[in-house]
Design an enzyme around this catalytic site. Structure first.
Site, mmCIF file in Angstrom:
data_model
loop_
_atom_site.group_PDB
_atom_site.id
_atom_site.type_symbol
_atom_site.label_atom_id
_atom_site.label_comp_id
_atom_site.label_asym_id
_atom_site.label_seq_id
_atom_site.Cartn_x
_atom_site.Cartn_y
_atom_site.Cartn_z
ATOM 1 C CG HIS A 127 38.551 53.984 51.250
ATOM 2 N ND1 HIS A 127 39.041 54.651 50.559
ATOM 3 C CD2 HIS A 127 37.106 53.712 51.193
ATOM 4 C CE1 HIS A 127 38.344 55.158 49.628
ATOM 5 N NE2 HIS A 127 37.404 54.236 49.873
ATOM 6 N NE ARG A 128 38.329 53.474 46.906
ATOM 7 C CZ ARG A 128 38.184 54.223 45.710
ATOM 8 N NH1 ARG A 128 38.980 54.514 44.801
ATOM 9 N NH2 ARG A 128 37.212 55.389 46.222
ATOM 10 C CD GLU B 168 35.763 49.940 50.657
ATOM 11 O OE1 GLU B 168 34.367 50.677 49.920
ATOM 12 O OE2 GLU B 168 37.068 50.351 50.717
ATOM 13 C CG ASP C 282 35.400 49.442 46.201
ATOM 14 O OD1 ASP C 282 33.845 50.808 47.001
ATOM 15 O OD2 ASP C 282 36.061 50.247 46.440
ATOM 16 C CG HIS D 231 36.385 52.428 43.354
ATOM 17 N ND1 HIS D 231 36.155 53.272 42.274
ATOM 18 C CD2 HIS D 231 35.821 53.163 43.859
ATOM 19 C CE1 HIS D 231 34.721 54.765 43.473
ATOM 20 N NE2 HIS D 231 34.898 54.332 44.375
ATOM 21 C CD GLU E 136 30.615 51.677 47.114
ATOM 22 O OE1 GLU E 136 30.447 52.771 47.382
ATOM 23 O OE2 GLU E 136 32.202 52.208 48.078
ATOM 24 C CE LYS F 75 31.202 51.860 43.640
ATOM 25 N NZ LYS F 75 32.099 53.204 44.093
ATOM 26 C CG ASP G 145 42.239 56.104 51.404
ATOM 27 O OD1 ASP G 145 41.940 55.419 51.266
ATOM 28 O OD2 ASP G 145 42.991 57.668 50.475
#
Length: 234
Positions: free
Chosen positions: A6-7, A32, A34, A47, A99, A101, A213
């Protein structure tokens, strides 16, 4: 079971930076990021709509040119990377979850991805309209609907926009949801799983993957849980 960093690997490095991505890539098959647009139309990995929380700057991402953003510290001396830099990093090494946004940027995102298509790509968004748009623009690429609030019929909504996967917040996952999604041909990839107990429950529910995370710890927990569940580990 897929594990998504994640991120990048938010617990291991400044989120959405190349450093966090490298750390996530060392442990899992997908990381991943954003995406948002700068004032001069460059896609960057961040993000929030503003730079305040994750950098030493202030103000809207849309208020910065890419040159301006390059002067900000995103943590530990890292910069906010462009999508091109992210694609250079992951190319031929690992898969990427993008992702979206900002509704309305789908065509720009797809155009950029077509130029340097990762070996494995998922496009995801909280916005059902964005999911429908990317499925129209890149019909062969898996796309997913993210959600955190209660939805009356998440499987029906996902199917209506031709999504391939559901990405519910972890506390929205149930055995019934997984069964219904699988019956509809959807993968279930919730977020965010952080503990060994979470991983064991994920295995019990039969989900297809999850975001974490700390994907390196998640990998260790998953491997240990699988070993214990196997006949040899019993």
């Amino acid at each position: 079971m897929l594990i998504v960093g994640h991120r990048g690997a938010r617990a291991l490095g400044p989120e959405n930076t190349l450093s966090a991505l490298r750390k996530g890539m060392a442990c899992v098959d997908l990381v991943e990021v954003d995406l948002r647009l700068t004032r001069d139309g460059i896609l960057v990995a961040i993000h929030d709509a503003t730079v305040d929380r994750t950098t030493n700057g202030a103000g809207a991402v849309r208020g910065y040119t890419i040159e301006d953003l390059a002067g900000l510290d995103a943590g530990e001396g890292e910069r906010i990377p462009t999508l091109g830099e992210v694609l250079d990093l992951v190319r031929n090494v690992t898969g990427l979850v993008v992702e979206i946004k900002e509704p309305g940027t789908e065509a720009i995102v797809v155009s950029a991805l077509r130029e340097m298509m990762p070996e494995r790509l998922f496009l995801v968004s909280f916005y059902s309209g964005s999911v429908a748009t990317v499925k129209r623009l890149l019909p062969g690429t898996p796309a997913g609907l993210i959600y955190s609030e209660e939805i009356a019929d998440p499987v029906g909504l996902a199917r209506s926009v031709q999504a391939d996967l559901l990405l519910p917040r972890w506390d929205r996952v149930s055995h019934e949801l997984v069964a219904e999604a699988h019956a509809a041909g959807l993968l279930v990839v919730p977020w965010l799983l952080t503990t060994e107990d979470d991983i064991r429950e994920a295995l019990r529910l039969g989900i297809d993957g999850f975001s974490s995370d700390d994907p390196c710890a998640a990998r260790r927990y998953l491997d240990a849980s699988v070993r214990r569940a196997s006949p040899e580990g019993a």
